[in-house]
Each structure stands twice: as C-alpha cells, then as structure tokens.
Design an enzyme around this catalytic site. Structure first.
Site, PDB file in Angstrom:
ATOM      1  N   LYS A   1      -2.792 -14.415   2.788  1.00  0.00           N
ATOM      2  CA  LYS A   1      -4.139 -14.690   2.272  1.00  0.00           C
ATOM      3  C   LYS A   1      -4.628 -13.565   1.361  1.00  0.00           C
ATOM      4  CE  LYS A   1      -5.933 -15.014   6.391  1.00  0.00           C
ATOM      5  NZ  LYS A   1      -4.683 -14.784   7.128  1.00  0.00           N
ATOM      6  N   THR A   2      -4.451 -12.349   1.845  1.00  0.00           N
ATOM      7  CA  THR A   2      -4.908 -11.219   1.039  1.00  0.00           C
ATOM      8  C   THR A   2      -4.070 -11.128  -0.235  1.00  0.00           C
ATOM      9  OG1 THR A   2      -5.627 -10.082   3.035  1.00  0.00           O
ATOM     10  CG2 THR A   2      -5.326  -8.729   1.088  1.00  0.00           C
TER      11      THR A   2
ATOM     12  N   ASP B   1     -12.379 -11.979   0.966  1.00  0.00           N
ATOM     13  CA  ASP B   1     -11.338 -11.888   2.005  1.00  0.00           C
ATOM     14  C   ASP B   1     -12.017 -11.824   3.373  1.00  0.00           C
ATOM     15  OD1 ASP B   1      -8.863 -11.700   3.158  1.00  0.00           O
ATOM     16  OD2 ASP B   1      -8.376  -9.710   2.372  1.00  0.00           O
ATOM     17  N   GLU B   2     -11.298 -12.188   4.424  1.00  0.00           N
ATOM     18  CA  GLU B   2     -11.811 -12.109   5.793  1.00  0.00           C
ATOM     19  C   GLU B   2     -13.156 -12.838   5.920  1.00  0.00           C
ATOM     20  OE1 GLU B   2     -10.011 -10.667   8.133  1.00  0.00           O
ATOM     21  OE2 GLU B   2      -8.763  -9.139   7.180  1.00  0.00           O
TER      22      GLU B   2
ATOM     23  N   GLN C   1      -9.112 -15.049  13.845  1.00  0.00           N
ATOM     24  CA  GLN C   1      -9.231 -13.602  13.738  1.00  0.00           C
ATOM     25  C   GLN C   1     -10.671 -13.142  13.590  1.00  0.00           C
ATOM     26  OE1 GLN C   1      -6.087 -11.453  11.447  1.00  0.00           O
ATOM     27  NE2 GLN C   1      -5.500 -13.502  10.828  1.00  0.00           N
TER      28      GLN C   1
ATOM     29  N   ARG D   1      -0.457  -7.633  14.179  1.00  0.00           N
ATOM     30  CA  ARG D   1      -0.283  -6.525  13.227  1.00  0.00           C
ATOM     31  C   ARG D   1       1.170  -6.073  13.203  1.00  0.00           C
ATOM     32  NH1 ARG D   1      -3.449  -7.999  10.346  1.00  0.00           N
ATOM     33  NH2 ARG D   1      -3.591  -9.708  11.812  1.00  0.00           N
TER      34      ARG D   1
HETATM   35  P1  ATP Z   1      -4.048 -11.182   7.817  1.00  0.00           P
HETATM   36  O1  ATP Z   1      -4.578 -12.483   8.337  1.00  0.00           O
HETATM   37  O2  ATP Z   1      -3.490 -10.361   8.909  1.00  0.00           O
HETATM   38  O3  ATP Z   1      -5.058 -10.461   6.979  1.00  0.00           O
HETATM   39  P2  ATP Z   1      -2.792 -12.178   5.426  1.00  0.00           P
HETATM   40  O4  ATP Z   1      -2.760 -13.651   5.555  1.00  0.00           O
HETATM   41  O5  ATP Z   1      -3.853 -11.594   4.587  1.00  0.00           O
HETATM   42  O6  ATP Z   1      -2.804 -11.527   6.888  1.00  0.00           O
HETATM   43  P3  ATP Z   1      -1.020 -10.634   3.820  1.00  0.00           P
HETATM   44  O7  ATP Z   1      -1.418  -9.302   4.340  1.00  0.00           O
HETATM   45  O8  ATP Z   1      -1.507 -11.035   2.491  1.00  0.00           O
HETATM   46  O9  ATP Z   1      -1.373 -11.732   4.909  1.00  0.00           O
HETATM   47  O10 ATP Z   1       0.546 -10.762   3.829  1.00  0.00           O
HETATM   48  C1  ATP Z   1       1.310 -10.380   4.952  1.00  0.00           C
HETATM   49  C2  ATP Z   1       2.619  -9.783   4.502  1.00  0.00           C
HETATM   50  O11 ATP Z   1       3.439 -10.768   3.954  1.00  0.00           O
HETATM   51  C3  ATP Z   1       2.447  -8.736   3.437  1.00  0.00           C
HETATM   52  O12 ATP Z   1       3.390  -7.719   3.655  1.00  0.00           O
HETATM   53  C4  ATP Z   1       2.743  -9.498   2.174  1.00  0.00           C
HETATM   54  O13 ATP Z   1       3.199  -8.645   1.150  1.00  0.00           O
HETATM   55  C5  ATP Z   1       3.833 -10.446   2.635  1.00  0.00           C
HETATM   56  N1  ATP Z   1       3.897 -11.689   1.849  1.00  0.00           N
HETATM   57  C6  ATP Z   1       2.886 -12.505   1.538  1.00  0.00           C
HETATM   58  N2  ATP Z   1       3.329 -13.574   0.837  1.00  0.00           N
HETATM   59  C7  ATP Z   1       4.656 -13.429   0.710  1.00  0.00           C
HETATM   60  C8  ATP Z   1       5.712 -14.190   0.089  1.00  0.00           C
HETATM   61  N3  ATP Z   1       5.465 -15.329  -0.550  1.00  0.00           N
HETATM   62  N4  ATP Z   1       6.966 -13.712   0.156  1.00  0.00           N
HETATM   63  C9  ATP Z   1       7.225 -12.563   0.821  1.00  0.00           C
HETATM   64  N5  ATP Z   1       6.288 -11.796   1.408  1.00  0.00           N
HETATM   65  C10 ATP Z   1       5.029 -12.215   1.366  1.00  0.00           C
HETATM   66 MG    MG Z   2      -5.427 -10.262   5.021  1.00  0.00          MG
END
Ligand code: ATP
Ligand code: MG
Length: 814
Positions: A43-44, A234-235, A294, A688
C-alpha cells in the site's frame, strides 16, 4: 495519460515489478480511489509509485501533489524514494509529503492571520504535553480548584477528546449539564483562553483550527483545492474525525462534504457552507490506502468508519484490493491470519504469501524479565554471528506494549555489547537543559509564549523570584497586557526591589538583543539559525551555569548537559542545511509557483528569513514523534513500542511481554472493542517480521517494583499451533532461584517436539533432582511425546514416572 504504449526509462521503471492490481492503483489518475489491503501488500509502495507516476508520466506539477503519511519518518522516506526516481531537480519543486500535523502547522502559519482565527498569529508556538500540563495546572488553580480532584492528565484527556470531535469549550458544556462536565468545561475555557493569550496551540488545535478554517473560509479552501489536485493518505484507518474533515475539505473540486452526513464541526452548524456536493462518479482525486485490521489508535480518537464509509462518501470510488504479501514468510503470515481471525467485527481477507516457506514462529516461556532480555540478546547475537546469511543489527527489532518494558531489555543489550537505539523521538528534546534552551528560542520566536517565558525568566538564577513574577503577572493582568509586555515596562510596576527591576531590565535587553529589537528585521547580531542558537545558549548563561555545575559535582551527567547544549546548536545547523522551503506550503517561494500556475495574485507573506527558519525549526522539534527516531542507517537494533512499529518491517523481530494485562493491556478489559484493538496491535507487531519472529512471555514480571505471577497472553493461544513452536525455559533457573514456586502454566499451551528436546537437555540421565513430595532423586530418562515424562529414581520413594509439565521437578546443584 494511459498505460497504452511502451514507456521508457524512469517512466517505465516506476511500474516495473508491480502486480496488476498495484499498477491499477498507481495509474488510476482521476477520481477517488480506495486501496484496502492487508499488511505488507504494498500500500505504501503504491502511494510512492503513484506520486512518481503522476509527476513523471501524467505530467502533474510536483506542487500539485499532496501526500500525507503517519510519521515524519515515513514522509522523509517517501520523499527520498520519489526523489530517487525523479531526480532532485524536478522533485524539489514543491511536492508536499508530510504528516497531518505538520501540514496543519504550516497552513495555520500561513493563513491564521488572514483567516482571523482569534488570538492566533503566524508566530504561534506549539505546546507539547509538558507545556499543556503547566498551563492546565495554572488554570485549575486560578479557578480555585485542586489538581488532586481534577488530575491534569485526565482533564487534558477529556479536553482532547472533545477537541477531536471538533467541539470547543462552549460546545462541550452545551452537550451536558452535570457538575463534572460543567467543571471540566470551565477548565477547558480557561485553558483555551490561556493558549490564545500565549499565541499558542496544542496538538489537537493544529488539526481542529485547520478544519474550522477550511470550513469557514471558502476562499482559503478553494485556493488550496486549486493547488493540490492530487491528495494521497497512507494509514487512512487511523485518521480521526478532524483529519477526516480536513481530508474531505482539501479533496477539492467536487469533494462531497454534504452537511447532513458529517457530525457538526461545532455547536454552530455542520461542515462546509453548503457548496459541497456529490460530483457523480468522477469526484476529487483523493486516494486513501489502509487496512482496518491495523487500526490501533481508536483510543486516541481514530475512527474506522472514515475508511469503511469511503465508498459511501465518494460514490463511484474505485476500490482496489491487493492480495499478495511481499513482506513475510508463510509461517509469519499464517499465525498473523489465525490471530486476527479471532476479531469478530471484521471482514475477512486473504493474503497470499509470496515469500515462500520459512522457519516457524517461536513462543518462549521464560521465568522473568531478565531471562527474557538475555534470551532476546542471545538470539540476536546468534542471528548476527552464526546465522547464514548473517543479519545486520539494523535488521532486528524488539517490540513491546509499553515503554516501561524497554529498560531491562536495553540493559541486556548493553551488557551483550549489541548496538541498539530506543525509538523515543523526543528523548533529546525532553532533557532539562535542552528544554530550557528551546524555551529561550521559543520566547524569541513568540514573546507571548508565557509558559516558555516563565520557564526561562529565572533560569539560570538571576534574582527574578516567584514573588516578583507574581507581582508582574498581576500588574500585567490589570493593565490588560501580556507578561513580556509588562516586563518591557518594568519601571512602571510598583512594589519591586531595585535589584529585581534591574535583573528584569537586563533580561528584556538580552532577548531584544537577539531579535534585533523584536522584529528580526534589523537583526544584525546573528544571521543564521545556528548562530542564533549559539548566542542564546551562551548569553542566556545556560552554558556557564551547567559548566559550573559540572565542575562542582564532577558528575558525568552534568558534563553531558553542556554537550547537549552544543548538540542543540548542531541540530539547528543541520536543520538549516536540510530545510527545503519549497516543501513548505507556507513558504513565499511556493506561493509564487502557485500564483504563476493558477494565474492568481498570491499575497506572499514574507517573514524575515531567520525568523521563518526559527519557526520552522521549532515546529519540527515540536512535531517529533517516537517513530521518527527509527533510523536503520544507525546500524543498531531498534527498540520500540508496537504503536511506533506501524508501517515498518524487519527481518527479525522479538515481541516481549506477551502477558495478560500487558498485551492485551489491562485497559482492554473494559470492552470487547478495546480487546479487538489490542489484538490488532498484536497483529501489527507480528506482521512487521519478514522472516524470524519470537514472542516471549515471562512467568513473573516486576511492574513498579512489584514482582507478580503473570498469565500468558491469550493471543499466544490464538496464533494456532501449526506454524508455532513453544519452548518452555521457565525451569532453567528453577534450581538457582529456589524461592520461585514452580508451577504448571495456567494456560494450556500444547508442547511440541522441541519441548521434549529441551527437557532432555535440561534433565539428562543422572541429573540429581528434587520433587516437593518425593524428595531427592536421580533422572533415569526423559520420555518424549505430547506430554513429555521423566522416569526418576527417588531415594526414598523408589522409581516414578512423572509428567514433566506438572511434576515441579527442580534440578539440584551438586
Ligand atoms: P503495511 O500495511 O504494514 O503498512 P504496506 O501494505 O504498506 O504494509 P509496503 O510497506 O508498501 O506494504 O510493502 C511491503 C514490502 O513489500 C516492502 O518491502 C515493499 O518494498 C515490498 N513490495 C511491495 N510491492 C512489491 C512488489 N510488487 N514486488 C516486490 N516487493 C514488493
Ligand atoms: Mg504501509
């Protein structure tokens, strides 16, 4: 801009490696978008890529993009990543990536005077919790009430809740008529008056005053809507009501903020002035991402319905879910999923692991916090020294529910020579000497800030005693002027000793010397922020004061204080070099950019550069949060609360204190929803971890000096057993710690094979043991299985086979 046709270079890079759903979210350019997905699903990353895509591929001017993150650290990282893709030059032109609080601080600075927010000027001060508490204590005593009947903390809590619902003091009292509410209402009123007299705001005000300003001033609102054509948050699951209103009002053209759907902003009516309307399926370019599982800030007013009702708020909004997890191994994800499935008020979602299998999650039962800390330190040492591939210290983290748990673990890491940092963002700025130096700077920026003024008037001691201050305060009150203004006219104040008058005159002269007569316009004494900080530290006498103290005491702690003052000067210098005025929506430079782009004559409010810099610096200090202190570059293990861990990821994570009353926190017993929030907090912690995850539960824990038997956290059970190994190390110290009763665990945690192995290690054949009933004996053998047993030959009772879990066997040292 569409995705048809090949892209080249950086433009294509942005989309490379994204899943089709992530791509959809990144390239969705117009209209509202909701990305609803679990942890680690990117997402981020979608937000970061979207910013780059909008600017690079879709031709959006950088200054038309506003992205809001939850922490300053997240904002900084996002800016850096975008800069990495776009290159500094293009990027630097006014892209705004920041937190809600920082955004509001800047907006208020720029627009407060224009918006005629009563009592608020551009040079306002942000009060932190200790300033708030100083002010509220004064108000309570001015009202002849007592702080024991009206504890400042809970009064401030009630006021904060009211503010977050966008009620002011009158609105608060109007809603109820009981004695308690009326009294709080009176304190609330006095507190608000005190803040405004000091030209100060608290954290809540930053949001609340901005929300009201955007609501009441269509001109300012439209101007901002015109500038920011793309809003990203975000969040989003952790936004509160005030943040929701701000987001809705900023979302811009067609932002549907129908009066009837929003709780009243105040007692005088609804949000918006009637021009908010639903704009059909297109709607504003607002993109929010989040995960209801979350949401961990309900206790601070976060409102899940903001995200759950997004589609109702913006009919026709595009909703994209991301199903893959790119962060964690299968076992970590599986236990996280098991755990969160115990929450009843949630929509189940699936997360497909992409990182493959991995080692099981380990639960370790230990005897006490010291053993727990040593165990974590040993584990980290092993991952660093003996593991293949070796982990760096920065790849490891310890999470706990409350800060109090950090002390013992910190000591153990220090003992083990493992570099570590505690994520406590404000720690440095909370030190007495640093706080005092900052208070001087705050008086320089805003002489009306009476809490800061009171702090520094006689610090270091210069013969301005409490009686003198009280007299001046009374005189100021009668004359209807502020404290600083009264100090400037000290010769007129009756009943003071000549010595006190002289001291005050010199104090005023000193402050005015720094500001070049109060306006900074004529300031010749200092030209940079660091020089100003240096002058303040020296001429205030603080430096000499602490140096003398150190000379007298010879204590290291006192030596450190002068070092910290020097460090503060360095922090001002650092700030100066990294400060980017174009990322500041309040800057004159950005106003010019906007004016050019929107063909608007923009009145740029030009503060003298040094004063503008000082304000920005003090603001950044005021808005520091714990999570901002997480810095992987430091090459150290990070210790932090579960709340601060949100959004982060680490290859190895230890979660300590999995005990009833800690996690779940005792507060959770108030309601089922509070318990569900604790479970989400545990879920955030678990998710995490990228590969290695250890959870510890101590049988005894010392809280506030009192050692008590604990009950293992219910969440341990809820992780399931399929991907978990439980090891019980509680008996390791049993022979040494003879006073501690050895009992079976109150919670039936099924033992796996590792436990048998451990028992075999703990009780090799021939080990002399003691049983409370059968007395002394020798281990014959340990028999494995679901309930490991030991065959023991007792001196008096002969041979017995005992279930180890219940046998209360202790080793006897020979
Ligand atoms: P959270 O809910 O914990 O905030 P998130 O959904 O924001 O998580 P991110 O932090 O954006 O998730 O991504 C998690 C990890 O996965 C990061 O290390 C990111 O670089 C990696 N990632 C995201 N998308 C891809 C992808 N398409 N291919 C490989 N790695 C990815
Ligand atoms: Mg995130």
């Amino acid at each position: 801009m569409t995705m048809d046709g090949p892209l080249s270079g950086a433009a294509a890079d942005i989309l490379e490696g994204l899943t089709p759903s992530q791509r959809d979210a990144v390239t969705h350019e117009t209209g509202p978008l909701l990305v609803l997905a679990g942890p680690g699903s990117g997402k981020t990353r979608v937000i970061t890529s979207r910013i780059a895509h909008l600017i690079l591929n879709a031709g959006a001017p950088p200054w038309s993009v506003l992205a809001l993150t939850f922490t300053n650290k997240a904002a900084r990282e996002m800016r850096e990543r975008v800069a990495g893709v776009l290159g500094e030059g293009r990027f630097a032109r006014g892209l705004t990536v920041t937190t809600f609080h920082a955004l509001c601080a800047r907006l208020l600075r720029r627009h407060a005077e224009e918006a005629e927010i009563p009592g608020l000027k551009a040079d306002y001060t942000i009060y932190d919790s200790s300033d708030q508490s100083a002010l509220i204590k004064r108000v309570i005593s001015d009202l002849d009430m007592s702080t024991s009947n009206w504890p400042p903390r809970s009064v401030l809590g009630a006021i904060s809740n009211a503010k977050n619902e966008l009620h002011d003091a009158d609105g608060y009292t109007a809603s109820s008529d009981d004695y308690y509410t009326r009294q709080i209402g009176a304190i609330f009123k006095g507190y608000e008056r005190g803040l405004r007299q000091a030209n100060a705001v608290d954290f809540d005000d930053l949001l609340v005053l901005t929300a009201k300003m955007l609501r009441d001033r269509p001109d300012i609102r439209e101007q901002l809507q015109t500038r920011w054509r793309h809003l990203m948050i975000d969040e989003y699951q952790d936004t509160n009501h005030a943040q929701f209103v701000i987001a809705s009002l900023l979302a811009g053209d067609g932002a549907p903020v129908p009066t009837s759907d929003l709780p009243p902003i105040d007692d005088d009516g609804g949000v918006g002035d009637g021009d908010g309307h639903v704009d059909g399926p297109t709607g504003p370019n607002i993109c929010v991402v989040g995960d209801p599982d979350q949401s961990i800030y309900a206790w601070r007013g976060a409102d899940l319905s903001n995200i759950l009702d997004f589609e109702q708020q913006y009919p026709g909004a595009r909703v994209i879910t991301l199903a893959e997890n790119f962060r964690s191994t299968e076992p970590v994800l599986a236990v996280a999923d098991q755990l969160i499935s115990h929450n009843r008020s949630r929509k189940p979602k699936t997360l497909v692991p992409t990182r493959g299998p991995g080692e099981p999650v380990e639960i370790v039962l230990v005897q006490g916090e010291h053993q727990e800390a040593e165990l974590v330190a040993d584990w980290f040492r092993g991952l660093h020294d003996d593991h293949d591939p070796a982990l760096a210290w920065k790849d490891m983290a310890v999470f706990y529910r409350t800060n109090a748990l950090s002390r013992v673990i910190e000591a153990a890491l220090r003992e083990a020579h493992i570099p570590h940092v505690i994520a406590r963002g404000t720690a440095f700025f909370d030190r007495e000497e640093v706080k005092s130096a900052l208070a001087y700077l705050r008086v320089v920026a805003n002489p009306a800030d009476e809490v800061s003024l009171a702090r520094v008037l006689n610090k270091p001691a210069r013969g301005i005693g409490a009686t003198t201050v009280a007299k001046v305060r009374t005189w100021a009150g009668d004359a209807g002027i502020g404290l600083f203004a009264a100090l400037q006219r000290i010769q007129e104040v009756p009943g003071l000793t000549a010595r006190a008058q002289n001291s005050i005159a010199r104090f005023v002269e000193m402050i005015e010397g720094w500001t070049g007569g109060g306006t900074f316009m004529g300031a010749e004494v200092s030209s940079t922020l660091a020089e100003l900080a240096e002058l303040v530290v020296r001429e205030s006498g603080l430096e000499a004061h602490y140096r003398k103290q150190a000379d007298v005491s010879g204590a290291e702690a006192d030596e450190e204080r002068t070092d910290n003052l020097a460090e503060l000067v360095s922090s001002a210098a650092d700030f100066e070099t990294t400060f980017d005025p174009t990322s500041d929506p309040a800057s004159a430079e950005i106003a010019k950019l906007e004016a050019a782009a929107t063909a608007q004559a923009e009145p740029a409010i030009e503060a003298p550069p040094l004063l503008a810099m000082l304000r920005a610096y003090l603001e950044s200090v005021a808005l520091v949060a714990d999570a901002d202190a997480v810095d992987p570059e430091q090459g150290a293990v990070t210790l932090m609360t579960l709340h601060a861990a949100k959004g982060l990821e680490f290859p190895a994570a230890a979660m300590i204190g999995l005990e009833e009353g800690l996690l779940p926190h005792s507060r959770a017993h108030e309601s089922e929803s509070a318990m569900e929030e604790e479970r989400r907090l545990c879920f955030v912690g678990v998710t995490r971890s990228m590969r290695h995850l250890k959870l510890t539960s101590a049988r005894y824990r010392t809280v506030r000096g009192q050692t008590d038997r604990t009950i293992p956290s219910r969440f341990l059970e809820e992780l399931g057993r399929e991907h978990v190994v439980v090891s019980d190390r509680t008996d390791v110290y049993a022979a040494i710690d003879n006073d501690a009763p050895i009992e079976s665990d109150p919670v039936d945690i099924e033992r796996g094979e590792t436990t048998t192995a451990q028992y075999k290690r703990q009780f090799p054949a021939g080990t002399p043991v003691k049983h409370p009933q059968f007395g002394l004996g020798t281990i014959v053998t340990v028999i494995g299985g679901r309930q490991p047993r030991a065959k023991v030959s007792f001196q008096a009772a002969g041979e017995k086979t005992l279930v180890l879990e219940y046998a209360r066997l202790t080793r006897v040292l020979n």
